[in-house]
Design an enzyme around this catalytic site. Structure first.
Site, PDB file in Angstrom:
ATOM      1  N   SER A 267       9.660  -0.388   3.618  1.00 25.20           N
ATOM      2  CA  SER A 267       9.798  -1.239   2.419  1.00 25.20           C
ATOM      3  C   SER A 267      10.977  -2.197   2.576  1.00 25.20           C
ATOM      4  O   SER A 267      10.880  -3.386   2.266  1.00 25.20           O
ATOM      5  CB  SER A 267      10.051  -0.377   1.183  1.00 25.20           C
TER       6      SER A 267
ATOM      7  N   ARG B  86      -8.516  -3.503  -0.832  1.00 20.01           N
ATOM      8  CA  ARG B  86      -7.427  -3.189  -1.764  1.00 20.01           C
ATOM      9  C   ARG B  86      -7.299  -4.219  -2.890  1.00 20.01           C
ATOM     10  O   ARG B  86      -7.515  -5.411  -2.682  1.00 20.01           O
ATOM     11  CB  ARG B  86      -6.121  -3.029  -0.977  1.00 20.01           C
TER      12      ARG B  86
ATOM     13  N   SER C  28       3.985  -0.442  -9.817  1.00 23.91           N
ATOM     14  CA  SER C  28       3.895  -0.913  -8.432  1.00 23.91           C
ATOM     15  C   SER C  28       5.105  -1.772  -8.073  1.00 23.91           C
ATOM     16  O   SER C  28       5.329  -2.836  -8.675  1.00 23.91           O
ATOM     17  CB  SER C  28       2.613  -1.725  -8.225  1.00 23.91           C
TER      18      SER C  28
ATOM     19  N   ASP D 243       4.150   7.829  -1.789  1.00 24.56           N
ATOM     20  CA  ASP D 243       3.763   7.864  -0.375  1.00 24.56           C
ATOM     21  C   ASP D 243       3.900   9.265   0.229  1.00 24.56           C
ATOM     22  O   ASP D 243       3.400   9.515   1.330  1.00 24.56           O
ATOM     23  CB  ASP D 243       4.599   6.868   0.433  1.00 24.56           C
TER      24      ASP D 243
ATOM     25  N   LYS E 227      -4.957   3.237  -2.105  1.00 27.09           N
ATOM     26  CA  LYS E 227      -4.003   3.045  -1.002  1.00 27.09           C
ATOM     27  C   LYS E 227      -4.783   2.699   0.274  1.00 27.09           C
ATOM     28  O   LYS E 227      -5.920   2.258   0.191  1.00 27.09           O
ATOM     29  CB  LYS E 227      -3.153   4.306  -0.837  1.00 27.09           C
TER      30      LYS E 227
HETATM   31  C1  S3P Z   1       5.761  -0.163  -1.471  1.00 26.92           C
HETATM   32  C2  S3P Z   1       5.339   0.223  -2.710  1.00 26.92           C
HETATM   33  C3  S3P Z   1       4.290   1.229  -2.894  1.00 26.92           C
HETATM   34  C4  S3P Z   1       4.105   2.085  -1.645  1.00 26.92           C
HETATM   35  C5  S3P Z   1       4.022   1.262  -0.403  1.00 26.92           C
HETATM   36  C6  S3P Z   1       5.266   0.420  -0.228  1.00 26.92           C
HETATM   37  C7  S3P Z   1       6.784  -1.224  -1.405  1.00 26.92           C
HETATM   38  O1  S3P Z   1       3.079   0.566  -3.159  1.00 26.92           O
HETATM   39  O2  S3P Z   1       2.963   2.886  -1.772  1.00 26.92           O
HETATM   40  O3  S3P Z   1       3.865   2.093   0.719  1.00 26.92           O
HETATM   41  O4  S3P Z   1       7.327  -1.477  -0.319  1.00 26.92           O
HETATM   42  O5  S3P Z   1       7.072  -1.833  -2.442  1.00 26.92           O
HETATM   43  P1  S3P Z   1       2.695   0.059  -4.639  1.00 26.92           P
HETATM   44  O6  S3P Z   1       3.660  -0.973  -5.039  1.00 26.92           O
HETATM   45  O7  S3P Z   1       1.311  -0.483  -4.517  1.00 26.92           O
HETATM   46  O8  S3P Z   1       2.768   1.298  -5.482  1.00 26.92           O
END
Ligand code: S3P
Length: 435
Positions: free
Chosen positions: A26, A131, A175, A323, A349
């Site tokens: 991230s 997605r 999210s 995750d 996902k």
């Molecule tokens: C992430 C947010 C999450 C997570 C993904 C990484 C991010 O997704 O599942 O692996 O880097 O902001 P969502 O924002 O769709 O919940």
């Protein structure tokens, strides 16, 4: 991507050792994107070696951002130099951008592209094409951009607008990607853009924006940015990914006699939900913050086995461990019980993680009930092993491997190469930790 090969995982008695996980996925995406729109050069140390973060770099290069890879190391990751092209400095790409398997790339980059007055089409692999993107299309269209897609699925064409307007937005799904896309667009918009989250999600974008010199207003679950701010490049160090570390934390929690220490790992409180849940399930876990870099706490986590207990993950906790849910399900196959609800996001996902998890764990001899928004795993009987399909989903490939450690016989994991999306060294590290 080498995602089609199968790996056989043999049972283990215990796991012992020290691990430095790959750079946080991230945070890597965010540092690369912010460096791209900043002024001046940015050095990023410890950038993730995963395929997802490589997708972000290749998209940025296609938009005219100069990026040089200075070093690649299996343990410490990539060192990069990114020459910022400044706000609204992207060039129209010559072809469709390929975001690969990466939801973060397509969603967050769309927020920046919304402010560039040209058309960009972003596509990806077969998983990404399933997605949902309406969650970013709706707010970004309210700000003044336009999108073309087939019912909100990629390929997604962003028709940007250099005249975006700030908005007040409450996402209907928790999210961090959606929040980040809107904030990144907000940085380019007129006035203030505010996102009020129904449930807090990871706050790496907020911390990174501040570290690049922007002013971010935060109050409760609301976060706001004023448009027209400049970002300034600098030197950044990416902490290790706690979501990758989670596999070793769970393996140590599951197997008697285990003792694993994770080094140089990110300990941002919006990501440490896994620590609380492991403690609740009976593991002995200690964490220690050593220092902070760019507002992100970094330190160590040590995990030792404890007798596994029954635990519940409430809907309010789900965003903090979204995750890690597959590997927590794997933990409950080793003993204890785990029930999770309010996790319907798992169905959209990289795969439908609820049904694919249930299918795989059942093949291995596990007891799992599937619900529309969660699952219930009982660890009463030892798994027997078997042949499972990771459905080209990195976290499932790795979660099945951790479940397999407690089985009576070997487990063949098809599509195990998908692990390279976030953790290319995963299967090597697994073998090195066997005691
Ligand atoms: C992430 C947010 C999450 C997570 C993904 C990484 C991010 O997704 O599942 O692996 O880097 O902001 P969502 O924002 O769709 O919940």
């Amino acid at each position: 991507m080498p995602s089609t090969f199968a790996v056989t995982v043999e049972p283990a008695t215990s796991m012992r050792g020290r691990v430095r996980p790959p750079g946080d996925k991230s945070i890597s995406h965010r540092y690369a994107m912010l460096a791209a729109i900043a002024e001046g050069p940015t050095m990023i140390h410890g950038y993730s070696t995963g395929a997802d973060c490589a997708s972000t770099l290749s998209c940025l290069r296609a938009l005219g951002v100069p990026i040089e890879q200075l070093k690649r190391d299996r343990t410490t990751g990539l060192d990069l130099e990114i020459l910022g092209v400044q706000i609204r400095g992207f060039q129209p790409p010559a072809a469709t951008l390929d975001a690969g398997n990466s939801g973060s790339t397509i969603r967050m980059l769309s927020g920046i592209l919304a402010a560039h007055p040209f058309k960009t089409t972003i596509s990806g692999d077969s998983s990404l094409k399933r997605r949902p993107m309406k969650r970013i299309i709706t707010p970004l269209e309210r700000m003044g951009a336009r999108f073309i897609s087939d019912d909100g699925r990629p390929p997604l064409t962003v028709v940007g607008n250099s005249d975006l307007q700030g908005i007040d937005f409450t996402p209907d799904v928790p999210s961090a990607q959606v929040k980040s896309a809107v904030l990144l667009a907000g940085l380019h918009a007129d006035g203030i853009t505010r996102v009020v989250e129904p449930m807090s999600t990871r706050d790496h974008t907020e911390r990174a924006l501040e570290a690049f010199g922007a002013n971010v207003l935060r109050a409760g679950t609301a976060v706001a940015v004023r448009g027209g701010q400049r970002l300034i490049g600098g030197v950044f160090h990416v902490p290790g990914d706690i979501s990758s570390a989670a596999f070793w934390m769970v393996a140590a929690a599951a197997l008697p006699g285990s003792d694993v220490t994770i080094e140089h790992v990110g300990l941002n409180p919006s990501r440490t939900g896994i620590v609380d849940i492991l403690q609740r399930m009976g593991a002995q876990v200690t964490t220690a913050v050593a220092h902070a870099q760019a507002g992100e706490p970094i330190g160590t986590i040590s995990v030792r086995h404890g007798d596994l207990r029954t635990a519940t993950i409430a809907p309010s906790e789900v965003a903090g461990v979204i995750d890690e849910l597959p590997v927590l399900a794997a933990l409950a196959t080793h003993g204890g019980e785990l029930s999770v609800s309010g996790a319907q996001e798992l169905r959209v996902k990289e795969s439908d993680r609820i049904s694919a998890l249930a299918e795989g764990l059942r093949v291995m001899g596990g007891e799992i009930d599937e619900q529309p928004d969660g699952f219930h795993v009982r660890g009463r009987t030892r798994l027997r092993g078997g042949e499972v399909d990771a459905k080209n989903d990195h976290r499932l490939a790795m979660a099945f491997a951790i479940a397999a450690l407690g089985a009576r016989g070997p487990t063949v994991i098809h599509d195990a190469g998908a692990a390279a999306v976030s953790y290319p060294e995963f299967f090597n590290v697994l073998e090195s930790l066997r005691a």
